[in-house]
Design an enzyme around this catalytic site. Structure first.
Site, PDB file in Angstrom:
ATOM      1  N   SER A 164       0.840  -1.191   0.000  1.00 16.58           N
ATOM      2  CA  SER A 164       0.000   0.000   0.000  1.00 16.58           C
ATOM      3  C   SER A 164       0.885   1.255   0.000  1.00 16.58           C
ATOM      4  O   SER A 164       1.757   1.375  -0.858  1.00 16.58           O
ATOM      5  CB  SER A 164      -0.964  -0.044   1.191  1.00 16.58           C
ATOM      6  OG  SER A 164      -2.007   0.885   1.035  1.00 16.58           O
ATOM      7  N   ASP A 262      -9.773  -4.201  -5.571  1.00 17.35           N
ATOM      8  CA  ASP A 262      -9.081  -3.156  -4.817  1.00 17.35           C
ATOM      9  C   ASP A 262      -9.349  -1.810  -5.468  1.00 17.35           C
ATOM     10  O   ASP A 262      -9.170  -1.675  -6.688  1.00 17.35           O
ATOM     11  CB  ASP A 262      -7.576  -3.444  -4.813  1.00 17.35           C
ATOM     12  CG  ASP A 262      -6.763  -2.515  -3.917  1.00 17.35           C
ATOM     13  OD1 ASP A 262      -7.317  -1.507  -3.433  1.00 17.35           O
ATOM     14  OD2 ASP A 262      -5.573  -2.794  -3.707  1.00 17.35           O
ATOM     15  N   HIS A 292      -7.430  -5.689  -1.379  1.00 13.87           N
ATOM     16  CA  HIS A 292      -6.317  -4.966  -0.761  1.00 13.87           C
ATOM     17  C   HIS A 292      -5.959  -5.627   0.577  1.00 13.87           C
ATOM     18  O   HIS A 292      -6.813  -6.179   1.264  1.00 13.87           O
ATOM     19  CB  HIS A 292      -6.754  -3.516  -0.515  1.00 13.87           C
ATOM     20  CG  HIS A 292      -5.658  -2.592  -0.137  1.00 13.87           C
ATOM     21  ND1 HIS A 292      -4.864  -1.960  -1.063  1.00 13.87           N
ATOM     22  CD2 HIS A 292      -5.220  -2.169   1.078  1.00 13.87           C
ATOM     23  CE1 HIS A 292      -3.999  -1.183  -0.449  1.00 13.87           C
ATOM     24  NE2 HIS A 292      -4.175  -1.303   0.862  1.00 13.87           N
TER      25      HIS A 292
END
Length: 318
Positions: A164, A262, A292
């Site tokens: 991320s 995601d 995610h």
């Protein structure tokens, strides 16, 4: 591909919790509670990561006279070998997340004994907005370059890694190595990017397709971005939005791993294509049926183990 059935069951439970008022999305909580809730999810998603790992607590000085904590992970059998190193930055939108929340990821990345993992705890927004996280990441990389030998690490074989926004920090260092080499005291051999944030300046179709009920929500992303860089002009800075970097040359070989479900999928795919266009060697993996944060799901999704195995194989091929 449909959602992984185990993950789908977990998401349904999360949705029921919200409908019953027992839980809330991160952006609906105050900052302290959001951080606590994010930490708690780690215990649910991966309660039993590899245990035979030697973990050393370290302290890294920063350019402003402060210090940040870090952890060095090595498989027990590799305590004295000079190992390649993953410099791993955790996710959490620059606002939540910690060494604890991503401990399971670092353990799994180190478990093969083929590489060590150094994880710095860069400082979080809004207390420390942009560019503090970038500066902390650079300071950690330069500290590693200087201290590697004493730690039995090979500073000639450092892979920049993260998930991320941690992957965003890794991309920023990889770009810095080419655009501003004097600022980075090591030359990365590769970059390992899991579901990176690459453009905070606008939303794409995947932000709308997976805006809610797929673990990470688009509204939560905007909440993160506001805390990290409240000035809209900063979202155009390539250190916040690497997809907007101009004049890229060839960067360190990249392994880009994206989640099908995601909000960040489209911008991650665009970034992989940008790297390819720059002449960078790219290995692109789309994890079908996953959302995610899949790296933290070793306790609920069986396929996650194979993802780590594939990463080990790719690193061994460098």
């Amino acid at each position: 591909m449909p959602l992984d059935p185990d993950l789908e069951g977990f998401l349904e439970l999360a949705q029921m919790g919200r409908l019953s008022g027992k839980s809330s999305a991160l952006h609906e909580l105050d900052l302290a509670l959001a951080r606590t809730q994010f930490e708690t999810t780690s215990q649910v998603l991966d309660p039993c990561p590899p245990g035979a790992i030697n973990v050393t607590t370290l302290s890294i000085p920063t350019r402003d006279g402060q210090s940040i904590a870090a952890r060095l992970y090595r498989a027990d059998a590799s305590d004295t070998a000079l190992l390649p190193t993953l410099l791993f930055f955790h996710g959490g939108g620059y606002v939540v997340g910690s060494l604890d929340s991503h401990d399971s990821i670092c353990r799994r990345l180190a478990a093969s004994g083929c590489q060590a993992v150094l994880a710095p705890a860069y400082r979080l927004a809004p207390q420390y907005p942009f560019p503090t996280a970038v500066h902390d990441a650079l300071d950690a990389a330069n500290w590693l370059a200087e201290q590697a030998t004493a730690l039995h690490l090979d500073n000639q074989r450092v892979t920049l890694a993260g998930d991320s926004v941690g992957a965003t920090l890794a991309t920023v260092l990889a770009i810095t190595a080419v655009k501003q080499p004097q600022a980075l005291h090591l030359k990365p051999r590769a970059q390992l990017l899991f579901y990176p944030v690459t453009d905070t300046s606008r939303q794409r179709d995947s932000h709308r397709r997976y805006a809610q009920d797929y673990l990470l929500e688009t509204a939560t992303l905007e909440w993160f971005y506001h805390h990290y860089s409240a000035d809209p002009a900063q979202h155009l800075d390539w250190r916040v939005s690497p997809l907007l970097a101009s004049g890229l040359g060839e960067l360190a070989p990249a392994y880009v791993s994206l989640a099908e479900y995601d909000p960040l999928f489209d911008e991650g795919l665009e970034y992989a294509r940008l790297l390819e266009a720059s002449g960078t060697s790219v290995t692109l993996k789309v994890q079908q049926g996953l959302t995610h944060d899949f790296l933290r799901m070793g306790g609920i999704v069986a396929d996650v183990e194979a993802i780590y195995t594939a990463v080990d194989r790719w690193l061994a091929s460098l």
